[in-house]
Design an enzyme around this catalytic site. Structure first.
Site, PDB file in Angstrom:
ATOM      1  N   THR A  12       0.829  -1.185   0.000  1.00  0.00           N
ATOM      2  CA  THR A  12       0.000   0.000   0.000  1.00  0.00           C
ATOM      3  C   THR A  12       0.859   1.227   0.000  1.00  0.00           C
ATOM      4  O   THR A  12       1.784   1.352   0.793  1.00  0.00           O
ATOM      5  CB  THR A  12      -0.939   0.119   1.205  1.00  0.00           C
ATOM      6  OG1 THR A  12      -1.799  -0.989   1.224  1.00  0.00           O
ATOM      7  CG2 THR A  12      -1.777   1.374   1.121  1.00  0.00           C
ATOM      8  N   ALA A 168       5.817   3.262  -7.290  1.00  0.00           N
ATOM      9  CA  ALA A 168       5.580   1.907  -7.796  1.00  0.00           C
ATOM     10  C   ALA A 168       6.824   1.334  -8.467  1.00  0.00           C
ATOM     11  O   ALA A 168       7.052   0.120  -8.428  1.00  0.00           O
ATOM     12  CB  ALA A 168       4.405   1.905  -8.764  1.00  0.00           C
ATOM     13  N   CYS A 171       9.174   0.677  -4.927  1.00  0.00           N
ATOM     14  CA  CYS A 171       8.683  -0.181  -3.845  1.00  0.00           C
ATOM     15  C   CYS A 171       8.057  -1.458  -4.411  1.00  0.00           C
ATOM     16  O   CYS A 171       7.097  -1.385  -5.180  1.00  0.00           O
ATOM     17  CB  CYS A 171       7.656   0.582  -2.998  1.00  0.00           C
ATOM     18  SG  CYS A 171       6.939  -0.411  -1.674  1.00  0.00           S
ATOM     19  N   THR A 174       4.173  -1.977  -3.987  1.00  0.00           N
ATOM     20  CA  THR A 174       3.302  -0.954  -4.563  1.00  0.00           C
ATOM     21  C   THR A 174       3.196  -1.201  -6.059  1.00  0.00           C
ATOM     22  O   THR A 174       4.198  -1.470  -6.708  1.00  0.00           O
ATOM     23  CB  THR A 174       3.896   0.453  -4.314  1.00  0.00           C
ATOM     24  OG1 THR A 174       4.022   0.658  -2.908  1.00  0.00           O
ATOM     25  CG2 THR A 174       3.021   1.547  -4.899  1.00  0.00           C
TER      26      THR A 174
END
Length: 185
Positions: A12, A168, A171, A174
């Site tokens: 998240t 994104a 990570c 993500t």
């Protein structure tokens, strides 16, 4: 050793950007269990309308815990219509004092288009200093990217989308499948 047998849910990134009279809240869609992506299309940003007052909330952490907190926030907002800060402080009090709530593992970003707040797992209510805030596993990456993009003339939604794309890329918890909600006062 217990962590190896019961890997935690990860993932998240939630980002909020306030600019030009509106706030944009964006969240990715990935839910991971250990090294496995369980779902790529989760909706972690929600629009609430308690008492007819629009609020957008994004959550990170345990989904069940986050939904528990969102339900309680809605009740606090119904008791204090149009008073987001007051409702969040009341929720934070409950979060700190209640034995059950103290163990919830979630964080929230909430906004009514004017006020922008972060509710932490420790029961804190924080107002960001730079019109940008982020939570979750990729939160620091998204926050850094968004703060850099605030120096441009880009609108809030474009800043949020670009910053989330950067998060994104960095990570592993993500993804680029975004839910984006806009709200203005």
């Amino acid at each position: 050793m217990a962590e190896d047998r019961f890997p935690g849910w990860h993932g998240t990134t939630i980002l909020a950007v306030r600019r030009g009279g509106e706030v944009v809240v964006a969240g990715d869609g990935q839910v991971s269990l250990g090294q496995t992506v369980i779902k790529g299309t989760a909706r972690k940003v929600r629009r609430l309308s308690p008492g007819g007052h629009e609020v957008v909330a994004g959550f990170a952490g345990s989904t069940a815990d986050a939904f528990t907190l969102l339900e309680r926030l809605e009740k606090k907002l119904e008791a204090a219509p149009g008073q987001l800060a007051r409702a969040c402080v009341e929720l934070a009090k409950d979060w700190r004092m209640d034995k059950y709530l103290r163990n919830l593992e979630a964080m929230l970003i909430v906004t009514d288009g004017e006020t922008l707040l972060v509710l932490t797992g420790a029961g804190d209510v924080l107002e960001p200093e730079h019109d940008v805030t982020a939570i979750g596993s990729g939160g620091n990456f998204a926050l850094a990217a968004a703060r850099g993009l605030m120096a441009t003339d880009l609108p809030a939604e474009e800043i949020a989308r670009k910053a989330m794309a950067i998060a994104a890329d960095i990570c592993v918890y993500t993804n680029g499948n975004l839910t984006v909600e806009r709200i203005s006062k």
